[in-house]
Motif scaffolding. Structure first.
Motif, short mmCIF file in Angstrom:
data_model
loop_
_atom_site.label_atom_id
_atom_site.label_comp_id
_atom_site.label_asym_id
_atom_site.label_seq_id
_atom_site.Cartn_x
_atom_site.Cartn_y
_atom_site.Cartn_z
N ASP A 1 0.70 -1.41 -0.49
CA ASP A 1 -0.02 0.30 0.22
C ASP A 1 0.82 0.64 -0.29
OD1 ASP A 1 -1.89 -1.84 0.20
OD2 ASP A 1 -2.63 -0.71 1.76
N GLU A 2 1.77 1.20 1.03
CA GLU A 2 2.61 2.51 1.22
C GLU A 2 3.30 2.53 -0.75
OE1 GLU A 2 4.81 1.33 4.39
OE2 GLU A 2 6.37 1.75 3.32
N ARG A 3 3.95 1.66 -0.92
CA ARG A 3 4.14 1.86 -3.02
C ARG A 3 3.38 2.47 -3.69
NH1 ARG A 3 8.28 3.87 -1.20
NH2 ARG A 3 8.52 4.07 -3.01
N PHE A 4 2.47 1.21 -4.03
CA PHE A 4 1.41 2.05 -3.95
C PHE A 4 1.04 3.69 -4.25
CE2 PHE A 4 -3.42 2.54 -5.14
CZ PHE A 4 -3.24 2.43 -6.69
N ARG A 5 1.22 4.29 -3.12
CA ARG A 5 1.02 5.32 -2.58
C ARG A 5 1.83 6.44 -3.32
NH1 ARG A 5 -0.94 4.26 2.06
NH2 ARG A 5 0.48 4.35 2.97
N ALA A 6 3.45 5.94 -2.85
CA ALA A 6 4.47 6.44 -3.57
C ALA A 6 4.54 6.98 -4.72
CB ALA A 6 5.87 5.80 -2.62
N VAL A 7 4.25 5.65 -5.37
CA VAL A 7 4.54 5.63 -7.24
C VAL A 7 3.30 6.17 -7.98
CG1 VAL A 7 4.54 4.30 -9.20
CG2 VAL A 7 5.90 3.47 -7.38
N THR A 8 1.70 6.17 -7.05
CA THR A 8 0.53 6.92 -7.66
C THR A 8 0.88 8.54 -7.75
OG1 THR A 8 -0.41 6.22 -5.85
CG2 THR A 8 -0.70 4.50 -7.87
N GLU A 9 1.33 8.77 -6.55
CA GLU A 9 2.09 10.87 -6.33
C GLU A 9 2.82 10.93 -8.01
OE1 GLU A 9 3.64 11.11 -2.47
OE2 GLU A 9 1.66 10.54 -1.86
N GLU A 10 3.89 9.89 -8.48
CA GLU A 10 3.90 10.65 -9.38
C GLU A 10 2.80 10.25 -10.51
OE1 GLU A 10 7.31 7.33 -10.41
OE2 GLU A 10 7.17 7.45 -8.32
N TYR A 11 1.71 10.49 -10.76
CA TYR A 11 0.75 10.53 -11.57
C TYR A 11 -0.25 11.38 -11.25
CZ TYR A 11 3.35 6.03 -13.75
OH TYR A 11 5.06 5.99 -14.36
N PRO A 12 -0.31 11.98 -10.84
CA PRO A 12 -1.79 13.07 -10.55
C PRO A 12 -2.78 13.02 -11.15
CG PRO A 12 0.18 14.44 -10.79
CD PRO A 12 1.20 13.32 -10.89
N HIS A 13 -2.12 13.17 -12.21
CA HIS A 13 -3.66 12.96 -13.37
C HIS A 13 -4.72 11.77 -13.04
CE1 HIS A 13 0.36 11.26 -15.29
NE2 HIS A 13 -0.86 10.80 -16.24
N LEU A 14 -4.02 10.32 -12.47
CA LEU A 14 -4.82 9.48 -12.34
C LEU A 14 -5.53 9.31 -11.46
CD1 LEU A 14 -1.99 6.35 -13.19
CD2 LEU A 14 -3.26 7.34 -14.61
N GLU A 15 -6.69 8.61 -11.66
CA GLU A 15 -7.28 8.47 -10.44
C GLU A 15 -6.78 6.95 -10.15
OE1 GLU A 15 -12.32 8.82 -10.07
OE2 GLU A 15 -11.60 9.58 -13.19
N THR A 16 -7.64 6.77 -7.98
CA THR A 16 -6.90 5.79 -8.21
C THR A 16 -7.56 5.24 -6.87
OG1 THR A 16 -5.40 7.08 -6.24
CG2 THR A 16 -4.41 6.53 -7.86
N ALA A 17 -8.07 3.94 -7.21
CA ALA A 17 -8.22 2.92 -5.17
C ALA A 17 -7.63 1.87 -5.49
CB ALA A 17 -9.89 3.22 -6.70
N GLN A 18 -8.03 1.56 -3.63
CA GLN A 18 -7.36 0.74 -3.29
C GLN A 18 -8.95 -0.50 -2.93
OE1 GLN A 18 -3.48 1.31 -1.09
NE2 GLN A 18 -4.95 0.53 0.59
N PHE A 19 -8.69 -1.75 -2.93
CA PHE A 19 -9.84 -2.49 -2.15
C PHE A 19 -9.21 -4.07 -1.80
CE2 PHE A 19 -11.94 -0.89 -5.48
CZ PHE A 19 -13.38 -0.40 -4.61
N HIS A 20 -8.82 -4.10 -0.27
CA HIS A 20 -9.27 -4.99 -0.07
C HIS A 20 -9.37 -6.21 -1.23
CE1 HIS A 20 -7.62 -3.86 3.45
NE2 HIS A 20 -8.60 -3.76 4.13
N ILE A 21 -8.92 -7.25 -1.01
CA ILE A 21 -8.93 -8.86 -2.17
C ILE A 21 -10.46 -9.57 -2.25
CG2 ILE A 21 -7.72 -10.40 -0.89
CD1 ILE A 21 -7.69 -9.51 -4.45
N ASP A 22 -11.14 -9.32 -1.29
CA ASP A 22 -12.06 -10.27 -0.78
C ASP A 22 -13.15 -9.13 -1.02
OD1 ASP A 22 -11.09 -8.47 1.46
OD2 ASP A 22 -12.11 -9.71 3.21
N ILE A 23 -13.82 -8.15 -0.69
CA ILE A 23 -14.27 -7.16 -1.74
C ILE A 23 -14.32 -6.73 -2.87
CG2 ILE A 23 -13.75 -4.84 -0.55
CD1 ILE A 23 -17.17 -5.97 -0.78
#
Ligand code: GGG
Length: 359
Positions: free
Chosen positions: A202-224
């Motif tokens: 999750d930390e790395r997802f946040r860090a890398v996606t900060e380099e792409y401010p024009h992208l929309e992001t979402a995160q879900f636990h695998i079960d849901i």
């Protein structure tokens, strides 16, 4: 990248229906190659469970070096009931992915025209996303072991491996893909239950996606997330996950899009320091193997991804058009899609479509 006139492609049909669907991919590739002015030198390898049973190994010593010089690898399916699955997979597919640093496993999921989804009321506009699976580390790790074997103290330890380099490069790959598509990237996690690796992911997802401010992001636990694939497939554009999560999602996705029989995949070495490998998502399907009824569309779609990777965009697009045309006709659909066509009938339909001058 520069186009070549001729490509050296290793073809490994493998087991079960792999040996039935790959010849279809080969014949349609030869057809579009002739049309677009290039040729393919196919290099055949019988590496399989059958070979394991006669020679004691899925592939020979030096097999990986043999593949290294090729422009691409086209693979069918790996696995047969007479050989333990971990032996066949770790004897062929996984060594290829790792030796050639094919760290991005790209698995498109699209509901094609004419195919009905098992989800009521969903059409092609609702299901069009790509699962990007980390392909060389994560839960697929040989680190661990067994002690006190066969006693009541028997103990097994299996370690998952998540490196910063490994997480960052796959998340970055997913972001680049999303930027070229609809601009949305979703992360599959399980950081509520898995206490070390997933919070790090999750930390790395946040860090890398900060380099792409024009992208929309979402995160879900695998079960849901699996529930959302079924209830809201239209939410997704690019979904990035670890090796195991990506593997599971990329079987669920094609099921939602009608059949795993049409699902393609590409094991990509994005740096092009070694060949990439293209294979249907499906396995060897012992239940239908040998009957000539397997759906060859996943193999053909994978071949299209291979041609795209080699820089033959027009030929790759022709194969997609041929797939769409063939599937629109109920008479040229296989049993998994509710039809009664056999593998050969689908091949004939694809070749006939490719013969049309308008394509
Ligand atoms: N054509 C792909 C294939 O044979 N897959 C068998 C399988 O179980 N693969 C597991 C994986 O992709 O990790």
């Amino acid at each position: 990248m520069t186009e070549k006139n001729s490509y050296d492609i290793a073809i490994i049909p493998g087991d079960g229906i792999g040996t039935e669907v790959l010849p279809v991919g080969r014949s349609v590739v030869d057809k579009v190659a002739a049309k677009h002015g290039f040729s393919v030198d196919w290099h055949d390898y019988d590496w399989s469970c059958q070979r394991y049973e006669t020679a004691g190994a899925m592939m020979p010593d030096g097999g990986l070096e043999e593949l290294r010089s090729k422009d691409a690898i086209y693979l069918g399916a790996v696995g047969w009931p007479s050989v333990p699955d971990h032996v066949s997979l770790w004897g062929l597919l996984i060594p290829i992915r790792r030796a050639f640093d094919q760290y991005a496993n790209v698995r498109p999921v699209r509901l094609l025209q004419g195919i009905s989804s098992p989800l009521a009321g969903r059409g092609p506009e609702d299901i069009d996303f790509v699962v990007v699976r980390e392909n060389v580390e994560g839960e697929y790790s040989e680190i661990g072991g067994r002690i006190f074997t066969g006693t009541d103290r028997e103990t097994v330890v299996q370690e998952a491996v998540f490196t910063r380099v490994g997480c960052d490069r796959i998340i970055r790959y997913a972001c680049e893909l999303a930027a070229a598509r609809r601009g949305h990237v979703t992360s599959a996690t399980k950081s509520n239950g898995i206490i070390h690796s997933m919070p790090f992911w999750d930390e790395r997802f946040r860090a890398v996606t900060e380099e792409y401010p024009h992208l929309e992001t979402a995160q879900f636990h695998i079960d849901i997330l699996t529930a959302h694939f079924v209830l809201h497939p239209d939410w997704f554009d690019v979904v990035v996950g670890s090796n195991l999560f990506g593997d599971i999602l990329s079987d669920l996705g094609p099921a939602v899009a009608g059949s795993i029989g049409i699902a393609p995949s590409a094991n990509i070495n994005p740096d092009r320091t070694a060949p990439s490998m293209f294979e249907p998502v499906h396995g060897s399907a012992p239940d239908i193997a040998g009957q000539g009824v397997a759906n060859p569309i996943a193999a053909v779609w994978s071949a299209s991804m291979m041609l795209g990777h080699l820089g033959e965009a027009a030929a790759a697009a022709d194969l997609i058009t041929a797939i769409e045309t063939t599937l629109k006709n109920p008479e040229t659909r296989t049993g998994d899609l509710g039809g009664s066509a056999d593998t050969r009938a689908v091949e004939t339909a694809l070749l006939r479509t490719l013969d049309k001058p308008t394509l």
